[in-house]
Design a protein around this motif. Structure first.
Motif, short mmCIF file in Angstrom:
data_model
loop_
_atom_site.label_atom_id
_atom_site.label_comp_id
_atom_site.label_asym_id
_atom_site.label_seq_id
_atom_site.Cartn_x
_atom_site.Cartn_y
_atom_site.Cartn_z
N ASP A 207 44.03 -41.70 27.78
CA ASP A 207 42.60 -41.42 27.87
C ASP A 207 41.97 -41.41 26.48
OD1 ASP A 207 43.94 -39.16 27.08
OD2 ASP A 207 43.17 -37.85 28.63
N VAL A 208 40.64 -41.53 26.45
CA VAL A 208 39.90 -41.56 25.18
C VAL A 208 38.75 -40.55 25.25
CG1 VAL A 208 38.67 -42.98 23.52
CG2 VAL A 208 40.37 -44.04 25.02
N TYR A 209 38.68 -39.70 24.23
CA TYR A 209 37.60 -38.72 24.12
C TYR A 209 36.86 -38.92 22.81
CZ TYR A 209 39.30 -35.96 28.09
OH TYR A 209 39.67 -35.53 29.35
N ALA A 210 35.57 -38.60 22.81
CA ALA A 210 34.75 -38.69 21.60
C ALA A 210 34.11 -37.33 21.32
CB ALA A 210 33.67 -39.75 21.76
N PHE A 211 34.20 -36.90 20.07
CA PHE A 211 33.54 -35.66 19.65
C PHE A 211 32.43 -36.03 18.67
CE2 PHE A 211 32.92 -32.06 16.77
CZ PHE A 211 32.68 -31.04 17.68
N SER A 212 31.19 -35.65 19.01
CA SER A 212 30.04 -35.97 18.18
C SER A 212 29.92 -34.98 17.03
CB SER A 212 28.76 -35.94 19.01
OG SER A 212 27.63 -36.02 18.16
N LEU A 213 29.86 -35.49 15.81
CA LEU A 213 29.68 -34.63 14.64
C LEU A 213 28.23 -34.21 14.47
CD1 LEU A 213 32.00 -36.53 12.13
CD2 LEU A 213 32.47 -34.36 13.26
N ARG A 220 34.16 -37.67 27.56
CA ARG A 220 35.28 -38.55 27.90
C ARG A 220 34.76 -39.96 28.11
NH1 ARG A 220 40.29 -37.70 32.19
NH2 ARG A 220 41.16 -39.80 31.95
N LEU A 221 35.33 -40.92 27.41
CA LEU A 221 34.87 -42.30 27.53
C LEU A 221 35.53 -42.96 28.74
CD1 LEU A 221 35.02 -43.44 23.78
CD2 LEU A 221 33.20 -42.22 24.99
N ALA A 222 34.82 -43.95 29.28
CA ALA A 222 35.35 -44.70 30.42
C ALA A 222 35.27 -46.19 30.09
CB ALA A 222 34.57 -44.37 31.69
N PRO A 223 36.12 -46.67 29.19
CA PRO A 223 36.03 -48.07 28.77
C PRO A 223 36.38 -49.03 29.91
CG PRO A 223 37.40 -46.76 27.27
CD PRO A 223 37.20 -45.96 28.51
N SER A 224 35.74 -50.19 29.90
CA SER A 224 36.11 -51.24 30.84
C SER A 224 37.30 -52.01 30.27
CB SER A 224 34.92 -52.18 31.04
OG SER A 224 34.54 -52.77 29.80
N GLY A 225 37.85 -52.92 31.05
CA GLY A 225 38.97 -53.73 30.59
C GLY A 225 40.31 -53.06 30.82
N LYS A 282 28.49 -48.70 25.18
CA LYS A 282 29.45 -49.10 26.21
C LYS A 282 30.74 -49.50 25.51
CE LYS A 282 26.15 -50.59 29.75
NZ LYS A 282 25.70 -51.71 30.62
N TRP A 283 31.85 -49.00 26.04
CA TRP A 283 33.13 -49.24 25.40
C TRP A 283 33.98 -50.16 26.27
CZ3 TRP A 283 34.34 -47.03 20.63
CH2 TRP A 283 33.45 -46.05 20.17
N SER A 284 34.80 -50.97 25.62
CA SER A 284 35.67 -51.87 26.37
C SER A 284 37.00 -52.06 25.65
CB SER A 284 35.00 -53.23 26.56
OG SER A 284 34.74 -53.83 25.30
#
Length: 588
Positions: A207-213, A220-225, A282-284
């Motif tokens: 899984d991939v998470y992003a923390f904003s500074l 939690r990101l939901a990338p395509s691909g 958008k993430w992929s």
């Protein structure tokens, strides 16, 4: 539409299976984590008593692996935090903080109130804002016997300008884990992968998470691909243009039978790309197929980011697993990945050359000239190099070998003549090319174009050697490693496992014997008299062993505590103290 529906169903099914597994692991590990939480709370209680920042010049940090090693964003300093050490019987976890001054080649230990509790296999990222900050997420704590684990999901920031630790309470973050990766991408900290392990179960994440500074919030990101398979200990670096991150390699394991686990080293590479405006990204995921000379499969490699955003990979281990045994080949080679060219280069060293030779070969001092020469020389294999083995004997008599590589002479007549001219003019020849010994789980970072490598471990048979040496390599020149801190053989403590691991009394007798007789052995090395025996409380005439133990209890408790360390439980220390007193009584 039918195919798309099947794919979506398959993805949802995999997510449900992962969620069930995570719930199962969480339930089984809850009890053991509760036990470790009490131990962690004790550490935090002790740390809470510190009210002032205390900084002191110190020798290099003790041997360790899986610590974080970061370059200060504004100063010529490196920051080492946490890590672990195993001496054959006991696991030690650290939360100490060290600053290494590059120009002075000196270490300072910084004791700051209310730090994160002890941990290893965490991640740390430095950012320049606010005078410099060190962000720390996750990691693990282990019981002294190494059989129980606690995985952190906390987020901390060290304000480097004010020397203040701050625990950031932000909901919606990743679950507890270690072996994950975290990088800075624009104004976000991106966390990928890792694992969670209990006594009976384990789970790996992708899984991939992003923390904003800016907002101090998790998402939690939901990338395509097609995403990488779940893994830990991979390479993760931001692309030079800041539009994404590259993920390479990593390790995971599966249970193939009830009591049999099989490890997998992942050799694949992926790009996680960001598209769109801030707040509407958008993430992929997409698979990357790099050209060039790829590193052979391995785990436990070290990673840093060098000039022009090149990823620098050092060392690691490739384990050969059998059902009953595990053997590993350790590496000390160097590879560089250029994300712009999507190409791997072997990091081959040129050896030390004189300025005259450099001028004759038309080398330029500019960054562009150096970069071009890097690309050329990295692909050329060294000719006729010779390996020399240097032996180091530890205190217990174990022989360790450190490799030195002496470059061979070039075969072209023109270069041979240039070497002779250089030696005649300068009276100096190329120095032997010294390399760090093969290892895994070392700490690496880069500052101003130089790679710094600290510690790590390698194995000889059943014994593990944990290191505390420090090396430096100029990534622009790629000439030779510089030894900043040599390995001290005296730090190589290793306690063999007893024949019966469950026989506590036997272990306590051995520990007691070591404590009671340790002073005598040291004294005999310095002089042949036996005056040290008189330093222990003498046995009085007619005194029974029980009477002697009661009368000298505090004395032996003090020695037992010194031998076992401050983290040992009082009950265990008391048992060892009684055994030590008994050993001394029976020797009289």
């Amino acid at each position: 539409m039918g195919k798309k529906g099947k794919k979506e169903k398959k993805v949802k099914g995999a997510e449900k299976t992962a969620a069930k597994m995570e719930k199962k692991v969480s339930k089984r590990s809850k009890r053991e984590e509760e036990d470790l939480e009490a131990l962690i709370a004790e550490f935090q209680t002790l740390d809470a008593k510190k009210t002032q920042v205390v900084e002191s010049t110190c020798p290099p940090p003790s041997p360790r692996l899986n610590a974080s090693f970061s370059a200060h964003p504004e100063k010529d300093e490196l920051i080492l935090f946490g890590g672990e050490f195993f001496n054959g019987k006991k696991t030690y976890l650290y939360n100490d903080l060290f600053f290494y001054n590059i120009k002075k080649n000196s270490w300072v230990k910084s004791e700051i109130p209310n730090p994160p509790p002890p941990r290893c296999s965490h991640q740390a990222v430095v950012v320049p804002q606010g005078g410099g900050q060190l962000w720390v997420f996750g990691g693990e704590f282990a019981s002294p016997n190494g059989e129980q684990f606690y995985h952190y999901k906390d987020l901390w920031v060290l304000h480097l300008a004010t020397h203040i630790w701050e625990n950031i309470k932000a909901p919606g973050g990743p679950s507890g884990r270690s072996g994950h990766r975290m990088v800075l991408s624009k104004r976000q900290l991106l966390v990928f992968g890792g694992f969670h392990e209990s006594t009976r179960d384990f789970i790996y994440y992708n899984d991939v998470y992003a923390f904003s500074l800016d907002s101090f919030s998790w998402s939690r990101l939901a990338p395509s691909g097609s995403a990488p398979s779940p893994r830990s200990a991979c390479q993760m670096t931001s692309t030079p243009d800041g539009t994404g991150v590259i993920v390479y390699g990593g390790y995971s394991k599966l249970r193939v039978k009830k009591e049999v686990e099989k490890g997998t080293i992942h050799p694949d590479m992926f790009l996680l790309k960001r598209d769109g405006k801030d707040g509407q990204e958008k993430w992929s995921w997409s698979r990357v197929n790099p050209s060039g000379s790829k590193p052979p499969p391995r785990s436990g490699f070290s990673l840093a980011v060098g000039p022009a955003g090149r990823a620098v990979l050092f060392g690691g281990v490739c384990d050969e697993e059998e059902e009953e045994s595990l053997e590993g080949d350790f590496y000390n080679d160097l590879y560089l990945y250029d994300a712009v060219k999507n190409r791997w280069f072997p990091g081959l060293l040129r050896g030390n050359r004189t300025d005259k030779k450099k001028r004759r070969r038309g080398k330029k001092a500019g960054a562009e000239g150096e970069a071009a020469e890097n690309d050329k020389d990295e692909e050329a294999a060294p000719q006729g190099s010779t390996e020399v083995v240097k032996e180091i004997v530890t205190e217990d008599g174990t022989v360790m070998t450190i490799k030195e590589v002496i470059p061979g002479h070039h075969e072209e007549e023109q270069e041979e003549e240039e070497e002779e001219e250089d030696e005649e003019d300068d009276g100096s020849a190329a120095a032997p090319l010294v390399e760090p010994s093969p290892r895994s789980s070392a700490m690496a970072t880069a500052r101003q174009g130089k790679l710094f490598l600290y510690g790590g471990m390698f194995e000889v048979g059943d014994r593990q050697f944990t290191l505390n040496d420090l090396y430096c390599l100029d990534l622009h020149k790629m000439e030779q490693w510089e030894v900043l801190v040599e390995m001290d053989p005296k730090t190589q403590e290793w306690l063999e496992e007893s024949e019966s691991e469950g026989d506590d009394d036997e272990e306590e007798e051995e520990a007691a014997a070591k404590g009671a007789e340790g002073d005598e052995e040291e004294s005999e090395e310095e002089s042949e008299d036996e005056e040290d025996e008189e330093e222990h409380p003498a046995v009085q005439e007619g005194e029974t062993v029980t009477d002697y133990q009661v009368r000298t209890e505090q004395y032996w408790m003090k020695i037992a505590r010194a031998n076992m360390g401050p983290d040992s439980k009082d009950k265990k220390v008391a048992k060892v103290a009684l055994a030590m007193a008994k050993v001394f009584y029976e020797d009289q």
